[in-house]
Write a protein that holds these residues in place. Structure first.
Motif, short mmCIF file in Angstrom:
data_model
loop_
_atom_site.label_atom_id
_atom_site.label_comp_id
_atom_site.label_asym_id
_atom_site.label_seq_id
_atom_site.Cartn_x
_atom_site.Cartn_y
_atom_site.Cartn_z
N THR A 82 -5.72 2.67 2.35
CA THR A 82 -4.11 2.90 1.86
C THR A 82 -3.72 1.48 1.40
OG1 THR A 82 -2.91 2.51 3.71
CG2 THR A 82 -3.78 4.78 3.12
N CYS B 193 0.74 6.02 -0.09
CA CYS B 193 -0.09 7.21 -0.09
C CYS B 193 -0.33 7.55 -1.43
CB CYS B 193 0.99 8.40 0.27
SG CYS B 193 2.20 8.83 -0.65
N LEU B 194 -1.41 8.76 -1.48
CA LEU B 194 -2.09 8.91 -2.97
C LEU B 194 -0.97 9.23 -3.76
CD1 LEU B 194 -4.75 9.85 -4.46
CD2 LEU B 194 -4.35 12.25 -3.30
N ARG C 246 5.53 4.05 0.41
CA ARG C 246 5.22 2.63 -0.09
C ARG C 246 5.49 1.90 1.25
NH1 ARG C 246 1.43 1.73 -3.17
NH2 ARG C 246 2.32 -0.24 -3.58
N CYS D 190 2.03 11.21 4.57
CA CYS D 190 3.01 11.59 3.47
C CYS D 190 3.18 12.98 3.38
CB CYS D 190 2.59 11.15 2.31
SG CYS D 190 3.51 11.82 0.74
N ASP E 191 -3.33 -1.28 -1.44
CA ASP E 191 -3.28 -1.16 -2.84
C ASP E 191 -4.65 -2.18 -3.29
OD1 ASP E 191 -1.07 0.23 -3.32
OD2 ASP E 191 0.10 -1.64 -3.67
N SER F 46 -1.47 12.21 2.69
CA SER F 46 -2.37 11.09 3.06
C SER F 46 -1.93 10.45 4.32
CB SER F 46 -2.04 10.18 1.89
OG SER F 46 -2.65 10.39 0.71
N ARG F 47 -2.75 10.09 5.15
CA ARG F 47 -2.58 9.44 6.48
C ARG F 47 -2.55 8.21 6.26
NH1 ARG F 47 -6.99 8.94 11.34
NH2 ARG F 47 -5.32 7.52 12.76
N VAL F 48 -1.46 7.34 6.46
CA VAL F 48 -0.86 6.12 6.07
C VAL F 48 -1.00 5.01 7.27
CG1 VAL F 48 0.84 4.75 4.74
CG2 VAL F 48 0.38 7.06 4.25
N SER G 85 -9.24 11.84 8.98
CA SER G 85 -9.55 11.02 8.04
C SER G 85 -10.52 12.03 6.90
CB SER G 85 -10.24 9.87 8.06
OG SER G 85 -11.41 9.93 8.79
N GLY H 265 0.66 -1.08 0.05
CA GLY H 265 -0.05 -0.01 0.10
C GLY H 265 0.76 1.18 -0.05
#
Length: 142
Positions: free
Chosen positions: A93, A14-15, A20, A72, A95, A77-79, A42, A12
């Motif tokens: 997040t 971030c946008l 990664r 990120c 894939d 993006s909250r990961v 979120s 997975g």
């Protein structure tokens, strides 16, 4: 655990793709959180997450953090929330859609919207999983 589950790898990020990650094996738990912090970070009515041992988590790319929430710095993006022993991955997040990761508990249920019903199979907690007496690994009904 069986050998097949121990070998499962999920990827997975971030946008924008700058962050990664890979998590290996089965998660320790899967949950939903209805607390105000999760709603705000979120931008939704709740957060969905899965918790893996920290040793099962590998990340490439730079993470920034605010109050323990990893995101990120490029796209926001909250990961992940990282702790010494755990990696709490935001399931959105991943894939591939995590259809096999069913939530087994919900947190901060008094803050859940009235139109959003509880998951009948999931344990319900009035607060956070780390509060005194609120061990998310032990079934407890509100």
């Amino acid at each position: 655990m069986n050998d097949e589950v121990d070998k499962i790898e999920r990827t997975g990020g971030c946008l924008c793709g700058s962050v990664r990650y890979v998590v290996t094996g089965a998660p320790l738990g899967v949950g939903l959180c209805h607390c105000q912090d999760c709603k705000r970070t979120s931008g939704s009515t709740y957060s969905a997450f899965a918790v893996w041992p920290r040793s099962a988590y590998q990340c490439k790319g730079e993470l920034a953090a605010f109050n323990g929430r990893g995101f990120c710095p490029a796209c926001g993006s909250r990961v992940v929330n990282l702790r010494d022993d755990e990696a709490e991955i935001m399931t959105g997040t991943l894939d591939d859609a995590p259809n096999d990761l069913l939530p087994t508990y919900e947190l901060w249920t008094p803050r859940r919207e009235a139109w959003l019903h509880n998951l009948p199979w999931a344990d319900q907690f009035a607060g956070d999983r780390t509060e005194e007496g609120q061990n998310w690994r032990e079934a407890r009904r509100v």
